[in-house]
Motif scaffolding. Structure first.
Motif, PDB file in Angstrom:
ATOM      1  N   SER A 193       0.807  -1.229   0.000  1.00 49.36           N
ATOM      2  CA  SER A 193       0.000   0.000   0.000  1.00 49.36           C
ATOM      3  C   SER A 193       0.836   1.272   0.000  1.00 49.36           C
ATOM      4  O   SER A 193       0.339   2.347  -0.324  1.00 49.36           O
ATOM      5  CB  SER A 193      -0.923   0.021   1.218  1.00 49.36           C
ATOM      6  N   GLY A 194       2.098   1.175   0.430  1.00 51.82           N
ATOM      7  CA  GLY A 194       2.908   2.391   0.561  1.00 51.82           C
ATOM      8  C   GLY A 194       2.578   3.208   1.793  1.00 51.82           C
ATOM      9  O   GLY A 194       2.994   4.365   1.901  1.00 51.82           O
ATOM     10  N   LEU A 245      15.197   7.088  -4.284  1.00 50.78           N
ATOM     11  CA  LEU A 245      14.864   5.747  -3.805  1.00 50.78           C
ATOM     12  C   LEU A 245      13.575   5.763  -3.010  1.00 50.78           C
ATOM     13  O   LEU A 245      13.340   6.670  -2.198  1.00 50.78           O
ATOM     14  CB  LEU A 245      15.977   5.192  -2.912  1.00 50.78           C
ATOM     15  N   SER A 246      12.745   4.748  -3.205  1.00 48.27           N
ATOM     16  CA  SER A 246      11.566   4.575  -2.366  1.00 48.27           C
ATOM     17  C   SER A 246      11.988   4.052  -1.009  1.00 48.27           C
ATOM     18  O   SER A 246      13.085   3.499  -0.834  1.00 48.27           O
ATOM     19  CB  SER A 246      10.589   3.598  -3.017  1.00 48.27           C
ATOM     20  N   VAL A 247      11.110   4.198  -0.029  1.00 52.92           N
ATOM     21  CA  VAL A 247      11.406   3.694   1.312  1.00 52.92           C
ATOM     22  C   VAL A 247      11.520   2.169   1.300  1.00 52.92           C
ATOM     23  O   VAL A 247      12.275   1.579   2.071  1.00 52.92           O
ATOM     24  CB  VAL A 247      10.329   4.172   2.309  1.00 52.92           C
ATOM     25  N   ASP A 248      10.787   1.511   0.392  1.00 56.33           N
ATOM     26  CA  ASP A 248      10.902   0.053   0.296  1.00 56.33           C
ATOM     27  C   ASP A 248      12.307  -0.352  -0.121  1.00 56.33           C
ATOM     28  O   ASP A 248      12.946  -1.208   0.504  1.00 56.33           O
ATOM     29  CB  ASP A 248       9.888  -0.486  -0.719  1.00 56.33           C
ATOM     30  N   VAL A 249      12.800   0.269  -1.200  1.00 57.71           N
ATOM     31  CA  VAL A 249      14.116  -0.101  -1.735  1.00 57.71           C
ATOM     32  C   VAL A 249      15.233   0.334  -0.793  1.00 57.71           C
ATOM     33  O   VAL A 249      16.235  -0.374  -0.607  1.00 57.71           O
ATOM     34  CB  VAL A 249      14.302   0.514  -3.132  1.00 57.71           C
ATOM     35  N   ALA A 250      15.065   1.510  -0.167  1.00 59.30           N
ATOM     36  CA  ALA A 250      16.128   2.059   0.675  1.00 59.30           C
ATOM     37  C   ALA A 250      16.236   1.345   2.015  1.00 59.30           C
ATOM     38  O   ALA A 250      17.348   1.135   2.527  1.00 59.30           O
ATOM     39  CB  ALA A 250      15.901   3.555   0.901  1.00 59.30           C
ATOM     40  N   VAL A 251      15.098   0.957   2.608  1.00 57.16           N
ATOM     41  CA  VAL A 251      15.114   0.447   3.980  1.00 57.16           C
ATOM     42  C   VAL A 251      14.337  -0.848   4.150  1.00 57.16           C
ATOM     43  O   VAL A 251      14.863  -1.846   4.660  1.00 57.16           O
ATOM     44  CB  VAL A 251      14.566   1.505   4.960  1.00 57.16           C
TER      45      VAL A 251
END
Length: 468
Positions: A193-194, A245-251
């Motif tokens: 969902s983000g 970077l999205s928060v998913d990819v970054a963290v």
């Protein structure tokens, strides 16, 4: 206490021609009178939360401020990105702002352009996520899928965490259709969902560990931030050094402390015209219509008319979107491809990719209703109590005609009122200002004439909104 973080910097190109770079989808009212941003703010009612932190693009700052005002949101913190760098840096700025004065709240991160039908169920999911976030988890909300959707990323559930949620086994990018069907049939996967809930310091620590260059750049950009009216501008050069970077990819894909809370609340990211059709109210033939629309012997249409009558006869499975300067007609099932049209418009330098027919300003808005060689006609609306900057033009003259309301006009040293059906001329080079002294909207017609009519032929001499 929870501090909401509203991410309002997206572009929403797949909802062209309603959504444009200068007026993206979070500011659109696709159903009813409230925009998606306003609906997101209203969704916070009933949660024990502080005033929100809103992260947006500097080009949209007055749009954000006006919609916050309309929703009655006060004391919000407004952070302005000079240019979008995706969600990881945006959330980092918000976390740094939340940790000022020794605070360390839980951050409820919400994109400004989503739709949730069942707010009560959403609140229940937030309460479950809160228990996990207080234990140190970085919690994401996984939408229980209703069909095999290829336009969303997926989250695979891991081991249960009591009755609150699950650990995250893995994140998966947007899959092919067969893979998406397998995910849904397995019952182990949710849509990504983000939306997130985690403690501010926890996110900053994880970002420091996995993306140290980004963490340091965001911290330096925040320390170098400068106030601008009600906004806070991070240092642009430092912030733009961040990777996109999205928060998913970054963290989230790296941390060992990711958790997912399932959510069944009628969620949609309204990421395409098909999603708008699926979430809207339909007539008995499956048609979703808005505006001046006439439909005959047609079914399963999405029709939106902004400026004129749109009639459809004997057609089906179409998306038809009309604005003042563009019309989109598309196969309803190919709405994800609208972004390729926008890319072509951008490549050809077409202004329809970025500019909306109605241009919003901190004082109100204007719309170009006619143009030709040497002339241009605008319909201008000035909000109650607002005023245009004191300015002059070097290459054009103007003529104002008040349609409704009352204007207070400055021409060099002269000041005088203009009522409905009254007009005045503004010669080339004359300093002038238009103000609305009343509590109703001022509407007027402006006729411009000259060899050059571009918006950059404005010399601002004085401006209450801090524009140069």
């Amino acid at each position: 206490m929870i501090t909401p973080v509203i991410l309002a910097g997206g572009s929403g190109t797949r909802l062209w021609p309603l959504s444009r770079q200068q007026y993206p989808k979070q500011f659109l009212a696709l159903e009813g009178e409230r925009s998606l941003l306003q609906q997101t703010l209203a969704r916070l009612d009933g949660l024990a939360s502080t005033a929100p932190i809103v992260v947006g693009h500097e080009d949209h700052r007055f749009l954000v401020a006006e919609q916050l005002r309309r929703e009655g949101v006060q004391a919000a913190s407004l952070l302005l990105e000079p240019e979008g760098r995706n969600t990881a840096p945006a959330i980092a700025l918000a976390a740094l702002a939340a940790c000022r004065d020794g605070h360390d709240p839980l951050l409820l991160v919400l994109p400004a352009d989503h739709r949730i039908e069942d707010v009560a169920t959403f609140h229940q999911a937030v309460h479950r996520a809160r228990e996990l976030a207080e234990q140190g988890y970085l919690v994401t909300f996984g939408v229980v899928p209703t069909h095999a959707e290829t336009g969303y990323g997926y989250i695979q559930r891991g081991t249960p965490l009591g009755s609150q949620g699950f650990t995250v086994s893995r994140f998966v990018e947007k899959p092919a259709e067969a893979t998406a069907r397998h995910y849904v049939d397995s019952g182990e996967y949710d849509w990504n969902s983000g939306m997130f809930l985690f403690r501010a310091s926890r996110y900053l620590a994880e970002l420091e560990w996995w993306q140290p260059a980004m963490a340091h750049a965001c911290q330096a950009a925040f320390l170098g931030a400068k106030p601008d009216l009600d906004f806070l501008r991070p240092d642009a050069e430092t912030f733009l050094s961040c990777d996109n970077l999205s928060v998913d990819v970054a963290v989230m894909e790296w941390t060992a402390h990711a958790a997912v809370v399932p959510l069944e609340a009628g969620w949609s990211d309204i990421g395409s015209w098909l999603a708008v059709w699926e979430s809207g109210a339909a007539d008995q033939h499956g048609n979703r219509i808005r505006g001046d629309v006439m439909v005959e012997s047609s079914h399963d249409l999405l029709v939106h008319a902004d400026h004129r009558l749109v009639a459809a006869l004997g057609v089906s499975d179409l998306t038809i979107i009309e604005t003042g300067d563009a019309v989109l007609i598309a196969d309803r099932h190919r709405s994800q491809e609208v972004k390729t049209l926008v890319a072509r418009l951008e490549a050809e330098g077409r202004e329809e990719a970025a500019l909306h027919p109605r241009v919003h300003r901190p004082w109100g808005s204007y719309e170009i209703i006619a143009r030709g060689p040497g002339y241009q006609v605008k319909r201008i609306q000035v909000a109650p109590g607002a005023g245009v900057s004191l300015q002059r033009h070097h290459q054009r003259a103007e003529h104002w005609v008040v349609v409704s309301g009352r204007a207070w006009v400055t021409l060099d040293e002269r000041q005088f009122p203009l009522n409905a059906n009254q007009s005045t001329d503004i010669p080339v080079g004359v300093a002038h200002r238009l103000e609305n002294p009343d509590n109703v909207v001022l509407e007027l017609i402006e006729v411009q004439s000259g060899d050059y009519l571009g918006e950059d032929d404005i010399e601002r001499l004085e401006d209450r909104y801090g524009r140069s």
